[in-house]
Design a protein around this motif. Structure first.
Motif, short mmCIF file in Angstrom:
data_model
loop_
_atom_site.label_atom_id
_atom_site.label_comp_id
_atom_site.label_asym_id
_atom_site.label_seq_id
_atom_site.Cartn_x
_atom_site.Cartn_y
_atom_site.Cartn_z
N ASP A 270 27.66 26.81 34.99
CA ASP A 270 26.75 26.61 33.86
C ASP A 270 27.36 25.67 32.82
OD1 ASP A 270 24.86 28.22 34.98
OD2 ASP A 270 25.44 30.02 33.88
N LYS A 271 28.65 25.78 32.59
CA LYS A 271 29.29 24.89 31.62
C LYS A 271 29.27 23.44 32.09
CE LYS A 271 32.36 28.31 29.53
NZ LYS A 271 33.76 28.70 29.23
N VAL A 272 29.54 23.23 33.37
CA VAL A 272 29.51 21.87 33.91
C VAL A 272 28.10 21.30 33.83
CG1 VAL A 272 29.82 20.49 36.00
CG2 VAL A 272 31.49 22.25 35.42
N LEU A 273 27.11 22.11 34.17
CA LEU A 273 25.73 21.65 34.11
C LEU A 273 25.29 21.40 32.67
CD1 LEU A 273 23.06 21.05 35.53
CD2 LEU A 273 22.51 23.48 35.40
N ALA A 274 25.71 22.25 31.74
CA ALA A 274 25.35 22.06 30.33
C ALA A 274 25.95 20.78 29.77
CB ALA A 274 25.82 23.26 29.52
#
Length: 400
Positions: A157-161
């Motif tokens: 999720d952090k990478v996608l955000a």
């Protein structure tokens, strides 16, 4: 009305070519600067420039599009013998002249670039990212939190955000709830309706009816959907829609000669005070809701941290109370003493029971295999795991 040296055609060329020229100049500047930058900074610098240009385009799109659409409307004038047609936006341009024909061809090309091309291109680009902006089989609140770098829970999720925030296109869709990833296209279309399509209306009556209808429909859509993640933005846009509707109704009253003089001034003052009161109410309510939401987030974060600490404490207590001498590896050997020797997975272990010697248990481990885990009757023991992760060629001794 323009001076003879600068007319509507010149203004049209200036307003339509300058944004495209700025984009080309920014692209050339980016390439020249990237030669001096590290390869990892090249992409981020290019995305920053494109994002700034798209922001500028969204701001100037209604103005440029209105200028383009004004290039097709002509009014007829009679001088007693013949009828002359001149451009409504600039009566210095004769609609039967070659200059007007050239302007019309150029304006038609720009229609494909700005009023039609910009919203269509934005929709296509956002449509390609719809799976990331609105992941299926996930709750809306979870998706909103996962799209924020500071609140994303998992590494994915952090990478996608971070990827969504850095992208010059998807960054504009992050202000909206996941299922309204296309709403910026709707906003652009609504603004174009009120600035460009309205020029098609012939006369005051058609214009008033069109503007009032669009204002009512957009107000209902804004109130029912509430597409923004932030309540402040939803409230602000709701106020803006009300202002458009009230302004259109007030102009209708003026055109119908139902108000004049002191009465018209009084109605204008009341409308202004109503707008100010409405804005103040919305801002106050939004501030209170934001404070409540922040407090809720703090409580949720504190609860999650405490629960994680309690779980870790239980695991540590469980590990500290493990009696390895209950394991068959450390049972009495054939000589009747309590010393146990075992070789398992390439790890040789020797232990003395505290019943015989109250000194700490001494465990000697000779790592002879690449295995980095030692299982005590099917239980993965982190004490042995950490010791077994050393070099294979060296012996390792640990005292517990």
């Amino acid at each position: 009305m323009y001076e003879s040296s600068f007319d509507h055609f010149d203004a049209l060329i200036l307003e339509t070519i300058v944004p495209l020229a700025v984009l080309v100049a920014a692209e050339l500047y980016s390439k020249s600067v990237n030669r001096l930058r590290a390869p990892t900074d090249t992409n981020s610098h290019k995305q920053h420039i494109l994002s700034a240009w798209l922001t500028m385009l969204f701001l100037i799109l209604p103005v440029v599009s209105r200028r383009i659409c004004q290039s097709f409307t002509c009014d007829a004038y009679e001088d007693g013998t013949e009828v002359m047609r001149y451009l409504r936006a600039d009566t210095a341009i004769d609609c039967s002249s070659l200059r007007h024909d050239l302007m019309s061809v150029f304006a038609m090309c720009m229609v494909l670039v700005y009023p039609i091309g910009a919203p269509l291109l934005l929709f296509i680009l956002l449509f390609q990212h719809r799976e990331n902006l609105n992941p299926p089989d996930r709750e809306e609140e979870d998706v909103i939190e996962a799209r924020k770098v500071e609140t994303a829970q998992s590494y994915e999720d952090k990478v996608l955000a971070e990827a969504l925030a850095d992208d010059p296109v998807t960054s504009f869709a992050l202000h909206f709830r996941p299922r309204f990833w296309w709403y910026e296209v709707y906003n652009m279309s609504r603004r174009l309706l009120l600035t460009c399509v309205v020029l098609i209306c012939d006369g005051l009556a058609q214009t008033t009816l069109f503007v009032t209808t669009v204002a009512i429909v957009t107000l209902v859509i804004e109130q029912e959907t509430k597409p923004y993640c932030a309540s402040f933005l939803s409230a602000y846009c709701n106020v803006a829609c009300w202002q458009i509707l009230l302004f259109a109704l007030y102009l209708l009253l003026l055109d119908a000669a139902m108000t004049e003089g002191f009465q018209a001034a009084l109605i204008s003052s009341l409308l202004m005070l109503a707008n100010v009161a409405l804005i103040a109410t919305i801002f106050t309510e939004t501030k209170v809701n934001r404070e409540h939401r922040e407090e809720s987030i703090r409580r949720k974060t504190k609860f999650v941290k405490n629960r994680g600490l309690k779980a870790a404490s239980k695991q540590l207590n469980a590990i500290s109370h493990v009696n390895i001498f209950d394991n068959p590896l450390f049972r009495k050997n054939g000589r009747g003493d309590t010393a146990g020797t075992s070789s398992r997975g390439g790890v040789e272990m020797k232990g003395r029971s505290p019943a015989v010697d109250p000194s700490p248990i001494e465990i000697e481990m000779n790592v002879a295999s690449p295995s980095n885990e030692f299982a005590v009757e099917g239980i993965s023991n982190p004490i042995f795991s950490a010791a077994a992760s050393g070099p294979q060629s060296d012996g390792l001794a640990s005292t517990v």
